[in-house]
Design a protein around this motif. Sequence first.
Motif, PDB file in Angstrom:
ATOM      1  N   ASN A 377      44.245  29.087 -40.045  1.00  0.00           N
ATOM      2  CA  ASN A 377      43.591  30.210 -40.729  1.00  0.00           C
ATOM      3  C   ASN A 377      44.291  30.577 -42.030  1.00  0.00           C
ATOM      4  O   ASN A 377      44.322  31.731 -42.432  1.00  0.00           O
ATOM      5  CB  ASN A 377      43.507  31.437 -39.810  1.00  0.00           C
ATOM      6  CG  ASN A 377      44.873  31.997 -39.432  1.00  0.00           C
ATOM      7  OD1 ASN A 377      45.830  31.245 -39.302  1.00  0.00           O
ATOM      8  ND2 ASN A 377      44.963  33.309 -39.244  1.00  0.00           N
ATOM      9  N   SER A 378      44.848  29.582 -42.697  1.00  0.00           N
ATOM     10  CA  SER A 378      45.449  29.776 -44.013  1.00  0.00           C
ATOM     11  C   SER A 378      44.529  29.161 -45.064  1.00  0.00           C
ATOM     12  O   SER A 378      44.369  27.936 -45.102  1.00  0.00           O
ATOM     13  CB  SER A 378      46.821  29.103 -44.082  1.00  0.00           C
ATOM     14  OG  SER A 378      47.271  29.027 -45.415  1.00  0.00           O
ATOM     15  N   PRO A 379      43.897  29.987 -45.910  1.00  0.00           N
ATOM     16  CA  PRO A 379      42.970  29.450 -46.907  1.00  0.00           C
ATOM     17  C   PRO A 379      43.585  28.395 -47.814  1.00  0.00           C
ATOM     18  O   PRO A 379      42.920  27.445 -48.212  1.00  0.00           O
ATOM     19  CB  PRO A 379      42.550  30.693 -47.704  1.00  0.00           C
ATOM     20  CG  PRO A 379      42.776  31.838 -46.762  1.00  0.00           C
ATOM     21  CD  PRO A 379      43.966  31.457 -45.958  1.00  0.00           C
ATOM     22  N   LEU A 380      44.873  28.548 -48.148  1.00  0.00           N
ATOM     23  CA  LEU A 380      45.504  27.598 -49.057  1.00  0.00           C
ATOM     24  C   LEU A 380      46.087  26.395 -48.322  1.00  0.00           C
ATOM     25  O   LEU A 380      46.478  25.418 -48.955  1.00  0.00           O
ATOM     26  CB  LEU A 380      46.613  28.295 -49.856  1.00  0.00           C
ATOM     27  CG  LEU A 380      46.163  29.450 -50.752  1.00  0.00           C
ATOM     28  CD1 LEU A 380      47.358  30.041 -51.482  1.00  0.00           C
ATOM     29  CD2 LEU A 380      45.109  28.982 -51.746  1.00  0.00           C
ATOM     30  N   GLY A 381      46.199  26.473 -47.025  1.00  0.00           N
ATOM     31  CA  GLY A 381      46.727  25.358 -46.254  1.00  0.00           C
ATOM     32  C   GLY A 381      48.209  25.127 -46.445  1.00  0.00           C
ATOM     33  O   GLY A 381      48.727  24.061 -46.092  1.00  0.00           O
ATOM     34  N   LEU A 382      48.933  26.091 -46.989  1.00  0.00           N
ATOM     35  CA  LEU A 382      50.350  25.915 -47.280  1.00  0.00           C
ATOM     36  C   LEU A 382      51.175  25.693 -46.018  1.00  0.00           C
ATOM     37  O   LEU A 382      52.002  24.789 -45.946  1.00  0.00           O
ATOM     38  CB  LEU A 382      50.881  27.129 -48.047  1.00  0.00           C
ATOM     39  CG  LEU A 382      52.362  27.123 -48.415  1.00  0.00           C
ATOM     40  CD1 LEU A 382      52.676  25.948 -49.330  1.00  0.00           C
ATOM     41  CD2 LEU A 382      52.742  28.436 -49.089  1.00  0.00           C
ATOM     42  N   MET A 383      50.945  26.522 -44.992  1.00  0.00           N
ATOM     43  CA  MET A 383      51.773  26.437 -43.799  1.00  0.00           C
ATOM     44  C   MET A 383      51.514  25.166 -43.002  1.00  0.00           C
ATOM     45  O   MET A 383      52.407  24.672 -42.305  1.00  0.00           O
ATOM     46  CB  MET A 383      51.554  27.659 -42.913  1.00  0.00           C
ATOM     47  CG  MET A 383      52.204  28.924 -43.444  1.00  0.00           C
ATOM     48  SD  MET A 383      53.962  28.725 -43.846  1.00  0.00           S
ATOM     49  CE  MET A 383      54.617  28.144 -42.290  1.00  0.00           C
ATOM     50  N   ALA A 384      50.315  24.601 -43.105  1.00  0.00           N
ATOM     51  CA  ALA A 384      50.039  23.351 -42.408  1.00  0.00           C
ATOM     52  C   ALA A 384      50.943  22.238 -42.937  1.00  0.00           C
ATOM     53  O   ALA A 384      51.524  21.460 -42.165  1.00  0.00           O
ATOM     54  CB  ALA A 384      48.569  22.964 -42.568  1.00  0.00           C
ATOM     55  N   GLY A 385      51.081  22.173 -44.266  1.00  0.00           N
ATOM     56  CA  GLY A 385      51.945  21.154 -44.853  1.00  0.00           C
ATOM     57  C   GLY A 385      53.400  21.353 -44.496  1.00  0.00           C
ATOM     58  O   GLY A 385      54.123  20.393 -44.207  1.00  0.00           O
ATOM     59  N   ILE A 386      53.850  22.610 -44.509  1.00  0.00           N
ATOM     60  CA  ILE A 386      55.247  22.901 -44.170  1.00  0.00           C
ATOM     61  C   ILE A 386      55.509  22.586 -42.704  1.00  0.00           C
ATOM     62  O   ILE A 386      56.541  21.996 -42.349  1.00  0.00           O
ATOM     63  CB  ILE A 386      55.569  24.370 -44.491  1.00  0.00           C
ATOM     64  CG1 ILE A 386      55.555  24.591 -46.004  1.00  0.00           C
ATOM     65  CG2 ILE A 386      56.921  24.767 -43.898  1.00  0.00           C
ATOM     66  CD1 ILE A 386      55.721  26.037 -46.417  1.00  0.00           C
ATOM     67  N   GLY A 387      54.577  22.999 -41.832  1.00  0.00           N
ATOM     68  CA  GLY A 387      54.761  22.734 -40.415  1.00  0.00           C
ATOM     69  C   GLY A 387      54.896  21.246 -40.120  1.00  0.00           C
ATOM     70  O   GLY A 387      55.707  20.835 -39.287  1.00  0.00           O
ATOM     71  N   LYS A 388      54.108  20.402 -40.794  1.00  0.00           N
ATOM     72  CA  LYS A 388      54.173  18.960 -40.581  1.00  0.00           C
ATOM     73  C   LYS A 388      55.468  18.363 -41.131  1.00  0.00           C
ATOM     74  O   LYS A 388      55.984  17.379 -40.597  1.00  0.00           O
ATOM     75  CB  LYS A 388      52.971  18.286 -41.237  1.00  0.00           C
ATOM     76  CG  LYS A 388      51.649  18.601 -40.556  1.00  0.00           C
ATOM     77  CD  LYS A 388      50.482  17.975 -41.308  1.00  0.00           C
ATOM     78  CE  LYS A 388      49.154  18.330 -40.635  1.00  0.00           C
ATOM     79  NZ  LYS A 388      47.991  17.781 -41.383  1.00  0.00           N
ATOM     80  N   ALA A 389      55.981  18.943 -42.217  1.00  0.00           N
ATOM     81  CA  ALA A 389      57.195  18.400 -42.836  1.00  0.00           C
ATOM     82  C   ALA A 389      58.444  18.680 -42.011  1.00  0.00           C
ATOM     83  O   ALA A 389      59.419  17.922 -42.067  1.00  0.00           O
ATOM     84  CB  ALA A 389      57.360  18.967 -44.243  1.00  0.00           C
TER      85      ALA A 389
END
Length: 431
Positions: A377-389
């Motif tokens: 539920n992050s419009p920018l998708g920032l946390m998805a990338g950080i979580g995967k890294a």
Amino acid sequence: MSDKMKQDPRLPDETFEPFEESRRIPLPVYWIAIALAIWGVIMLVETSHSTQVADKERAAQNAQDVTATAPVTAEPAAAQGHALFTANCATCHGDLGAGSTGAVPPLAKSDLVQAGGAEAVARIALRGIDGPIAVNGVTYDGHMPNFASALDDKQLAAIASYVATSFDSAKDGIAPTKVAELRKADAGKDPWAGGAELASAIEGLPAQPARPAPAPAMAATQSADVETLVKTGAGDIWACASCHGDKGQGMETTPRLAGLPAAYIAKQLHDFQQGTRFNDSMAYVAKALSEEQIQALAAHYAVMRAPSTARPSLKGDLARGEQIAREGDWSIGVPACFTCHGPSGFGVAPDFPALAAQHPAYTARQLAMWAGGSRHNSPLGLMAGIGKALNDADRRAVADYLASLAPVPATPKTELAAIDASIPVSEGDVQ
């Protein structure tokens, strides 16, 4: 001599002395004797070592007892307090205590610190402050958390002594025993209502601005409704306190809500309603809430102050967690948490929630959900990338480090009254 007089060869000579032939000692007896000898030598060595260790510990304890009751001078304060200051204070006040113009008061060359010494620093750290405070003739919007639940007496004494003796050349710091007395005297009290209240408790402080007028009280009917929702629930709505606690402190995988931005809380409830953020329990509760109840609950928790109950519990590497939170790791494409979530992880309203004092099991789980795609539920998708890294060890490390920080200061009621809580949040972060 007759034959009868001759000695019978089958009989022993009359001078014979009886004796028993020697037998070889069984090998197990040798083994036992050798083992006992080795054991004895080991015990002698260990006893000697234990005695030396005990003597050193007694000497260290005696020195510590003397230090606890003696004035703290500049040299030990600098040695003990610098690391603690860097980890807990420097993100807001700067490594050199210079503060931030118009936003965060300086600690270096501060007339308030020079007048109040280490005691003033310790008392502010123990209770926090909400209200205007004047330093060097400039008035700041005092809004600082308390560190009472995050740091013990020795740590607070070290920080206060470091600030007073390193930045302002005070003669003495403050002893842990004195901090313990202040902690007991101020236990359970609200944050200082600006510099005016602090000046009433510590003589000689520079002139302080008057206390602000109290914020308008919430309407009686709305206040009663919120209290009911929080404490007992209503209809299909479960009591918020049943999971998040009476003070919004949360537990384990249930998040801390106290001090989160009202607009952020409202957005998460809307997301649970609409299914863009998924949790069985929260979806059930959120769908039963009216818009008025959502806004009232968001405001209720935003102005709530509560000590931290979070503690590192995932066996994460705290040094690695601090690096990720404060500096990031660009070798894996991860920015510093504090870049978006504000100094010391206190959050930046309304878009970025506070991370400080959040329960590590919850934080690590959310990072894993971002990485796995079950939270999106992050419009920018920032946390998805950080979580995967971040790998599992990094997630545990940063979650444990954030749990060790002081709790976020609550949103001032006067500020909340001017915020339109219906403004949508553009970035759903870790909370």
